[in-house]
Design a protein around this motif. Sequence first.
Motif, short mmCIF file in Angstrom:
data_model
loop_
_atom_site.label_atom_id
_atom_site.label_comp_id
_atom_site.label_asym_id
_atom_site.label_seq_id
_atom_site.Cartn_x
_atom_site.Cartn_y
_atom_site.Cartn_z
N LEU A 66 0.93 -1.12 -0.15
CA LEU A 66 -0.18 0.07 0.05
C LEU A 66 0.79 1.17 -0.04
CD1 LEU A 66 -2.75 1.30 0.50
CD2 LEU A 66 -2.34 1.30 3.07
N HIS A 67 0.79 2.13 -0.71
CA HIS A 67 1.42 3.46 -1.01
C HIS A 67 1.06 4.30 0.15
CE1 HIS A 67 3.71 6.24 -3.04
NE2 HIS A 67 2.91 7.09 -2.68
N LEU A 68 2.18 4.90 0.83
CA LEU A 68 2.16 5.73 2.02
C LEU A 68 2.72 7.13 1.37
CD1 LEU A 68 3.33 3.53 4.86
CD2 LEU A 68 0.92 4.28 4.38
N ALA A 69 3.65 6.95 0.94
CA ALA A 69 4.33 8.71 0.86
C ALA A 69 5.19 8.35 -0.32
CB ALA A 69 5.01 8.91 2.06
N GLY A 70 5.54 9.70 -0.71
CA GLY A 70 6.69 9.85 -1.80
C GLY A 70 5.96 9.45 -3.14
N PRO A 71 6.92 9.37 -4.18
CA PRO A 71 6.21 8.97 -5.64
C PRO A 71 5.60 7.91 -5.75
CG PRO A 71 8.89 8.73 -5.61
CD PRO A 71 8.30 9.53 -4.39
N GLY A 98 0.84 13.58 9.40
CA GLY A 98 1.93 14.25 9.00
C GLY A 98 3.14 13.38 8.72
N PHE A 99 2.90 11.90 8.68
CA PHE A 99 4.01 11.05 8.45
C PHE A 99 4.82 11.52 7.42
CE2 PHE A 99 5.31 7.40 6.27
CZ PHE A 99 6.15 6.43 7.29
N ALA A 100 4.15 11.68 6.02
CA ALA A 100 5.13 11.91 4.93
C ALA A 100 5.89 13.16 5.00
CB ALA A 100 4.02 12.05 3.83
N GLU A 101 5.19 14.17 5.69
CA GLU A 101 5.92 15.30 5.85
C GLU A 101 7.07 15.25 6.76
OE1 GLU A 101 5.27 20.05 7.42
OE2 GLU A 101 3.47 18.59 7.43
N PRO A 134 10.15 5.96 -2.66
CA PRO A 134 8.68 5.59 -2.35
C PRO A 134 8.53 4.88 -1.02
CG PRO A 134 9.80 4.24 -3.88
CD PRO A 134 10.62 5.41 -3.52
N VAL A 135 7.62 5.20 -0.05
CA VAL A 135 7.28 4.52 0.97
C VAL A 135 5.93 3.58 1.12
CG1 VAL A 135 7.19 5.13 3.59
CG2 VAL A 135 8.48 6.47 2.11
N LYS A 136 6.19 2.47 1.35
CA LYS A 136 5.11 1.33 1.18
C LYS A 136 4.82 0.93 2.48
CE LYS A 136 5.28 1.94 -3.34
NZ LYS A 136 4.36 2.53 -4.28
N LEU A 137 3.49 0.34 2.57
CA LEU A 137 3.23 -0.60 3.71
C LEU A 137 3.12 -1.91 3.19
CD1 LEU A 137 2.24 -0.80 6.79
CD2 LEU A 137 -0.15 -0.26 5.83
N ILE A 138 3.74 -2.88 3.76
CA ILE A 138 3.42 -4.31 3.16
C ILE A 138 2.15 -4.94 3.70
CG2 ILE A 138 5.03 -5.35 5.00
CD1 ILE A 138 5.45 -7.57 3.01
#
Length: 331
Positions: free
Chosen positions: A125-130, A286-289, A305-309
Amino acid sequence: MRELVVVDIGGTHARFAIASIGADGAISLDEPETLHTADHASFQTAWEAFRTRKGGTLPAAVSMAIAGPVGSPGNPNPVIRFTNNPWIIRPALINEKLGVERFTLVNDFAAVAHAVARADDSQFLHLAGPEKPLGSEGTISVLGPGTGLGVAHLWRSGRQYRVQATEGGHIDFAPLDSIEDAILARLRRRHNRVSVERVVAGPGIVDIYQALAALEQRTVPERDAIEIWNLGTSGQDSLAAAAVDRFCLSLGSVAGDVALAQGGFAGVVIAGGLGYRIRDTLLASGFAERFRAKGRFENLMAGIPVKLIVHPQPGLFGAAAAFVAEHGEAA
């Protein structure tokens, strides 16, 4: 098609499954079974109970993901003791005691990193970044808040990869604002040194909650971590919700620090049941920031890219992948 037993052993539970390795190296698991460690005198008796449930026979290979150190090249056959259960595993006796021909032992978070390396894009699952897949070349950082904070990383080049378990959860906690200063001050009253897992792990929510209450000069009832998580994620209690949001901020900061330290520029993966349970909160927080907020390296961090498995059993899947990495697909 090859089969092996895969086991994910923690302090409270031991999860068992049969893994199948296809000719193309694809890994599949049957329905896992969970045994309570307190119900069994040893790992061997738990193994025998699982064997009985499977009709009395098991494949002649096993891979175990273990919540703790599993040895090193200089000490390959330690006696493995668990922190939260009385089991002892002696690697030199595994073949004899379990009746297997081959085995693999892997740290539980190294197993998660193996799962990250082998899982397909649909398991993230996409969390942050591109919004792009994890890189196929370079280092990927993996961390997961649970009872503690697990940290590992993997380096890969195409289909080849290597995993390294670490003790990154024990790096120093670095406050970024006055609220985190207050959280650190509270923890320092009990600990000479405050590591990040004192804050960025499931039990840390209690100290965050109590620190926020003290800032507002509020008297709040004693609550355990589970209650605060439930109240905070449901929105039933505004202070608990603020504690959960603060947790997400700190997790973002730590994830960014880990990526910088490990060179995890091909991607960062958050793992563990807690991360999955708070996924919606993470996305809205504000995790991504905080992940990006690394001064002169903000542009670099914004490109990761930051993901959640979201694989339902990354420990078991990763244990199977670790076995393949050690013994080969045809083993």
